[in-house]
Motif scaffolding. Structure first.
Motif, short mmCIF file in Angstrom:
data_model
loop_
_atom_site.label_atom_id
_atom_site.label_comp_id
_atom_site.label_asym_id
_atom_site.label_seq_id
_atom_site.Cartn_x
_atom_site.Cartn_y
_atom_site.Cartn_z
N ALA A 1 -4.95 -10.42 -2.20
CA ALA A 1 -6.14 -9.99 -1.47
C ALA A 1 -7.39 -10.21 -2.30
O ALA A 1 -8.42 -10.67 -1.79
CB ALA A 1 -6.00 -8.53 -1.05
N LEU A 2 -7.33 -9.88 -3.60
CA LEU A 2 -8.49 -10.11 -4.47
C LEU A 2 -8.79 -11.61 -4.59
O LEU A 2 -9.96 -12.02 -4.56
CB LEU A 2 -8.24 -9.51 -5.85
CG LEU A 2 -8.29 -7.99 -5.94
CD1 LEU A 2 -7.86 -7.53 -7.32
CD2 LEU A 2 -9.68 -7.49 -5.62
N GLY A 3 -7.74 -12.43 -4.76
CA GLY A 3 -7.95 -13.88 -4.83
C GLY A 3 -8.53 -14.43 -3.55
O GLY A 3 -9.42 -15.29 -3.57
N PHE A 4 -8.06 -13.95 -2.41
CA PHE A 4 -8.59 -14.38 -1.11
C PHE A 4 -10.04 -13.98 -0.96
O PHE A 4 -10.87 -14.76 -0.49
CB PHE A 4 -7.74 -13.78 0.02
CG PHE A 4 -8.19 -14.18 1.38
CD1 PHE A 4 -7.96 -15.45 1.87
CD2 PHE A 4 -8.87 -13.27 2.19
CE1 PHE A 4 -8.38 -15.83 3.13
CE2 PHE A 4 -9.29 -13.63 3.45
CZ PHE A 4 -9.06 -14.91 3.93
N TYR A 5 -10.39 -12.77 -1.38
CA TYR A 5 -11.78 -12.29 -1.29
C TYR A 5 -12.71 -13.13 -2.16
O TYR A 5 -13.80 -13.52 -1.72
CB TYR A 5 -11.82 -10.82 -1.70
CG TYR A 5 -13.20 -10.22 -1.64
CD1 TYR A 5 -13.82 -9.96 -0.44
CD2 TYR A 5 -13.88 -9.91 -2.82
CE1 TYR A 5 -15.08 -9.41 -0.39
CE2 TYR A 5 -15.14 -9.36 -2.79
CZ TYR A 5 -15.73 -9.11 -1.56
OH TYR A 5 -16.99 -8.57 -1.54
N ILE A 6 -12.29 -13.42 -3.38
CA ILE A 6 -13.12 -14.24 -4.27
C ILE A 6 -13.27 -15.65 -3.72
O ILE A 6 -14.36 -16.23 -3.72
CB ILE A 6 -12.53 -14.24 -5.69
CG1 ILE A 6 -12.67 -12.85 -6.31
CG2 ILE A 6 -13.20 -15.28 -6.57
CD1 ILE A 6 -11.91 -12.68 -7.61
N GLY A 7 -12.17 -16.22 -3.21
CA GLY A 7 -12.24 -17.56 -2.62
C GLY A 7 -13.13 -17.60 -1.39
O GLY A 7 -13.88 -18.56 -1.18
N PHE B 1 -16.66 -17.73 -2.59
CA PHE B 1 -17.02 -19.06 -3.08
C PHE B 1 -17.25 -20.03 -1.92
O PHE B 1 -18.14 -20.87 -1.99
CB PHE B 1 -15.93 -19.61 -4.00
CG PHE B 1 -16.04 -19.15 -5.42
CD1 PHE B 1 -17.24 -19.22 -6.10
CD2 PHE B 1 -14.93 -18.64 -6.08
CE1 PHE B 1 -17.34 -18.80 -7.41
CE2 PHE B 1 -15.02 -18.21 -7.38
CZ PHE B 1 -16.24 -18.28 -8.05
N MET B 2 -16.46 -19.91 -0.87
CA MET B 2 -16.63 -20.81 0.28
C MET B 2 -17.93 -20.54 1.03
O MET B 2 -18.53 -21.46 1.58
CB MET B 2 -15.44 -20.66 1.23
CG MET B 2 -14.17 -21.28 0.70
SD MET B 2 -12.72 -21.00 1.72
CE MET B 2 -13.30 -21.29 3.35
N SER B 3 -18.38 -19.30 1.08
CA SER B 3 -19.59 -18.98 1.84
C SER B 3 -20.87 -19.16 1.02
O SER B 3 -21.97 -19.10 1.57
CB SER B 3 -19.52 -17.55 2.36
OG SER B 3 -19.53 -16.63 1.27
N THR B 4 -20.75 -19.42 -0.28
CA THR B 4 -21.92 -19.64 -1.13
C THR B 4 -22.33 -21.11 -1.06
O THR B 4 -21.48 -21.99 -1.19
CB THR B 4 -21.60 -19.27 -2.58
OG1 THR B 4 -21.15 -17.92 -2.62
CG2 THR B 4 -22.80 -19.43 -3.48
N PRO B 5 -23.63 -21.39 -0.87
CA PRO B 5 -24.04 -22.80 -0.85
C PRO B 5 -23.91 -23.43 -2.24
O PRO B 5 -23.95 -22.74 -3.24
CB PRO B 5 -25.51 -22.74 -0.41
CG PRO B 5 -25.96 -21.36 -0.67
CD PRO B 5 -24.75 -20.49 -0.61
N PRO B 6 -23.76 -24.75 -2.29
CA PRO B 6 -23.63 -25.41 -3.60
C PRO B 6 -24.93 -25.30 -4.40
O PRO B 6 -26.00 -25.08 -3.84
CB PRO B 6 -23.33 -26.85 -3.24
CG PRO B 6 -23.77 -27.02 -1.85
CD PRO B 6 -23.67 -25.69 -1.19
N PRO B 7 -24.86 -25.44 -5.71
CA PRO B 7 -26.06 -25.30 -6.54
C PRO B 7 -27.14 -26.33 -6.24
O PRO B 7 -28.31 -26.09 -6.51
CB PRO B 7 -25.55 -25.47 -7.97
CG PRO B 7 -24.10 -25.23 -7.91
CD PRO B 7 -23.66 -25.59 -6.53
N THR B 8 -26.79 -27.49 -5.67
CA THR B 8 -27.78 -28.52 -5.37
C THR B 8 -28.47 -28.30 -4.03
O THR B 8 -29.38 -29.03 -3.68
CB THR B 8 -27.11 -29.90 -5.35
OG1 THR B 8 -26.05 -29.89 -4.40
CG2 THR B 8 -26.56 -30.25 -6.74
#
Length: 167
Positions: free
Chosen positions: A104-110, A113-120
């Motif tokens: 559950a923690l790994g799924f939450y962190i993933g 990461f998926m909902s965060t836009p890329p740094p560029t």
């Protein structure tokens, strides 16, 4: 004739304060806030009752679990307990629970990461709440300048301040 409670002189103020003092309860401030000094007026809060029942039931369930997990089958049979789950579940249930928490923690962190836009992406620099600085300079008389309106600092200004050599 005047109202007996009208205040027009210092003597009447003192007499009214004496009447009020006579009705003051004899409880301390601690007894009034805790609710133990007066019987029948205050009862336990529902959250206190739920917490107490929850803590007691947790202790009882833990004791029952350890008795089931560690006592030999012959001892359980001698006290009259014949129906109980297999002892393998004493290891399997906590292991399944720990693996579920880690997944559950790994799924939450993933998911984050998926909902965060890329740094560029420009979405990391500008969004719908960004404010551009006003380009017009108000005319003022004298040495005083007005306070600038609130705005975001441009990325070029931030880079200039952080990365250029300031000597």
């Amino acid at each position: 004739m005047e109202d007996p409670y009208s205040v027009s002189s210092p003597r009447r103020i003192l007499s009214l304060s004496r009447k009020r003092r006579a009705t003051v309860s004899s409880l301390d401030a601690d007894e009034r806030t805790s609710g133990f000094g007066v019987s029948g007026e205050h009862g336990p809060k529902p959250s206190e009752v739920y917490g107490f029942v929850g803590s007691i039931s947790t202790v009882v369930a833990t004791v029952i679990f350890f008795v089931w997990a560690y006592l030999p089958d012959s001892w359980l049979h001698s006290i009259g307990i014949f129906y109980y789950p297999n002892k393998n579940w004493a290891l399997a249930v906590p292991a399944y629970f720990m693996v579920t928490v880690v997944l559950a923690l790994g799924f939450y962190i993933g998911l984050n990461f998926m909902s965060t836009p890329p740094p560029t992406s420009f979405n990391t620099v500008f969004d719908e709440f960004s404010r551009d600085p006003l380009s017009s300079v108000p005319s003022v008389d004298g040495d005083e300048l007005p306070i600038e309106s609130m705005s975001d600092i441009g990325i070029n200004k931030v880079n200039e301040l952080m990365f250029n050599d300031v000597n």
